[in-house]
Design a protein around this motif. Structure first.
Motif, PDB file in Angstrom:
ATOM      1  N   THR A   1      11.364  41.310 -18.632  1.00 12.82           N
ATOM      2  CA  THR A   1      12.237  41.671 -17.525  1.00 12.82           C
ATOM      3  C   THR A   1      11.574  41.239 -16.227  1.00 12.82           C
ATOM      4  OG1 THR A   1      11.250  43.890 -17.395  1.00 12.82           O
ATOM      5  CG2 THR A   1      13.248  43.636 -18.742  1.00 12.82           C
TER       6      THR A   1
ATOM      7  N   PRO B   1      10.688  42.093 -12.238  1.00 10.58           N
ATOM      8  CA  PRO B   1      10.606  43.229 -11.323  1.00 10.58           C
ATOM      9  C   PRO B   1      11.325  42.946 -10.016  1.00 10.58           C
ATOM     10  CG  PRO B   1       8.589  41.952 -11.220  1.00 10.58           C
ATOM     11  CD  PRO B   1       9.441  41.309 -12.280  1.00 10.58           C
TER      12      PRO B   1
ATOM     13  N   VAL C   1       8.083  46.081  -8.586  1.00 13.74           N
ATOM     14  CA  VAL C   1       8.611  47.344  -9.100  1.00 13.74           C
ATOM     15  C   VAL C   1       9.410  47.044 -10.357  1.00 13.74           C
ATOM     16  CG1 VAL C   1      10.017  49.374  -8.612  1.00 13.74           C
ATOM     17  CG2 VAL C   1       8.752  48.249  -6.756  1.00 13.74           C
ATOM     18  N   GLY C   2       8.932  47.533 -11.484  1.00 13.79           N
ATOM     19  CA  GLY C   2       9.630  47.313 -12.750  1.00 13.79           C
ATOM     20  C   GLY C   2       9.927  48.618 -13.450  1.00 13.79           C
ATOM     21  N   THR C   3      10.985  48.627 -14.250  1.00 16.76           N
ATOM     22  CA  THR C   3      11.335  49.816 -15.031  1.00 16.76           C
ATOM     23  C   THR C   3      11.404  49.490 -16.518  1.00 16.76           C
ATOM     24  OG1 THR C   3      13.716  49.416 -14.793  1.00 16.76           O
ATOM     25  CG2 THR C   3      12.662  50.768 -13.088  1.00 16.76           C
TER      26      THR C   3
ATOM     27  N   ALA D   1      14.889  49.536 -17.932  1.00 18.56           N
ATOM     28  CA  ALA D   1      15.668  50.776 -17.973  1.00 18.56           C
ATOM     29  C   ALA D   1      16.766  50.796 -16.928  1.00 18.56           C
ATOM     30  CB  ALA D   1      14.740  51.988 -17.786  1.00 18.56           C
ATOM     31  N   SER D   2      16.440  50.324 -15.708  1.00 22.63           N
ATOM     32  CA  SER D   2      17.452  50.335 -14.657  1.00 22.63           C
ATOM     33  C   SER D   2      17.042  49.390 -13.546  1.00 22.63           C
ATOM     34  CB  SER D   2      17.648  51.746 -14.089  1.00 22.63           C
ATOM     35  OG  SER D   2      18.519  51.706 -12.972  1.00 22.63           O
TER      36      SER D   2
ATOM     37  N   MET E   1      17.563  51.081 -10.191  1.00 23.65           N
ATOM     38  CA  MET E   1      16.484  51.964  -9.743  1.00 23.65           C
ATOM     39  C   MET E   1      15.350  51.160  -9.124  1.00 23.65           C
ATOM     40  SD  MET E   1      14.091  54.596 -11.921  1.00 23.65           S
ATOM     41  CE  MET E   1      15.391  55.806 -12.172  1.00 23.65           C
ATOM     42  N   ALA E   2      14.976  50.054  -9.791  1.00 25.60           N
ATOM     43  CA  ALA E   2      13.919  49.197  -9.246  1.00 25.60           C
ATOM     44  C   ALA E   2      14.297  48.696  -7.861  1.00 25.60           C
ATOM     45  CB  ALA E   2      13.651  48.035 -10.189  1.00 25.60           C
TER      46      ALA E   2
ATOM     47  N   ILE F   1      13.941  51.517  -5.264  1.00 26.87           N
ATOM     48  CA  ILE F   1      12.535  51.760  -4.935  1.00 26.87           C
ATOM     49  C   ILE F   1      12.008  50.642  -4.039  1.00 26.87           C
ATOM     50  CG2 ILE F   1      10.209  51.957  -5.891  1.00 26.87           C
ATOM     51  CD1 ILE F   1      11.531  53.190  -8.406  1.00 26.87           C
TER      52      ILE F   1
END
Length: 237
Positions: free
Chosen positions: A63, A65, A77-79, A82-83, A86-87, A90
């Protein structure tokens, strides 16, 4: 979606090519129809490429970020897929915190490396001097606004690093989310972390990775550098 991925890769210095290029090493699939997207991903994976499929993290090999770019400073910023939303949220919050002068400050620190070594020849002493400079409100505070003369001024007027010392801290609880900002900062600076046996690893993991950990009270005199002695006000059952 494809245009967004292209911008991401080109900004990072990558070269975007079509799906048939034999020199490609990673691939992005941005196809709305699910069966077609899965078929394209399978074909690319069969050729040995690592594949990212937009909006389908379950079939992604990797994925991407969300990036905050203050070159040469980068915050990713990685999740884990998941979302992406959301990343993004943030990243947008972090964007508001980091000034545009952060990149030039990092470049100025790099250019002054020899001068910094000349003033503080010993590695631990030099690291503590930088820690003091980068601390909140310090002359090199990354969240402050700086001028081209900031680093030269810091080298001229910076206090000498504090001497070897031990700070005893009674923790509020065994929950790392209850750490005060001061305790979290000290954990990031400490050379040695002494602790009672009931202090959980979740708190000890907030210390620097290279900090030496001791499940015992600290000796006297103090070890070299900054030492913390962590205690809990209760005994866990």
């Amino acid at each position: 979606m494809a245009d967004a991925k292209r911008r991401l890769i080109e900004r990072a210095g990558g070269i975007c090519v079509d799906a048939g290029d034999t020199d490609a090493r990673i691939a992005f699939v941005a196809i709305a129809e699910e069966d077609e997207a899965c078929a394209a991903a399978d074909a690319l994976k069969a050729r040995g490429l690592l594949v990212n499929v937009v909006d389908r993290p379950e079939i992604c090999d990797f994925t991407t970020p969300a990036i905050v770019d203050r070159a040469p400073v980068l915050v990713a910023v990685g999740t884990g897929g998941a979302s992406a939303g959301m990343a993004k949220a943030i990243r947008q919050r972090i964007e508001t915190l980091l000034p545009e002068t952060l990149g030039p400050l990092a470049n100025a620190i790099s250019a002054a490396r020899t001068a910094i070594r000349d003033r503080w020849p010993a590695g631990p002493q030099r690291r503590r001097a930088l820690d003091q400079g980068f601390a909140a409100g310090g002359l090199l505070d990354p969240f402050g606004n700086h001028t081209p003369d900031t680093v030269a001024h810091w080298l001229k007027v910076a206090d000498e690093p504090k001497s070897d010392r031990i700070i005893e801290i009674t923790l509020l609880s065994d929950n790392p989310d209850d750490l005060t900002l001061l305790t979290a900062r000290l954990l990031g600076e400490a050379d040695h972390v002494f602790h009672d046996a009931n202090v959980p690893s979740a708190i000890l993991n907030r210390a620097r990775a290279d900090a030496v950990r001791h499940a015992s009270p600290p000796p006297m005199p103090a070890p070299e550098g900054l030492s913390l002695f962590l205690r809990l006000p209760f005994t866990q059952g």
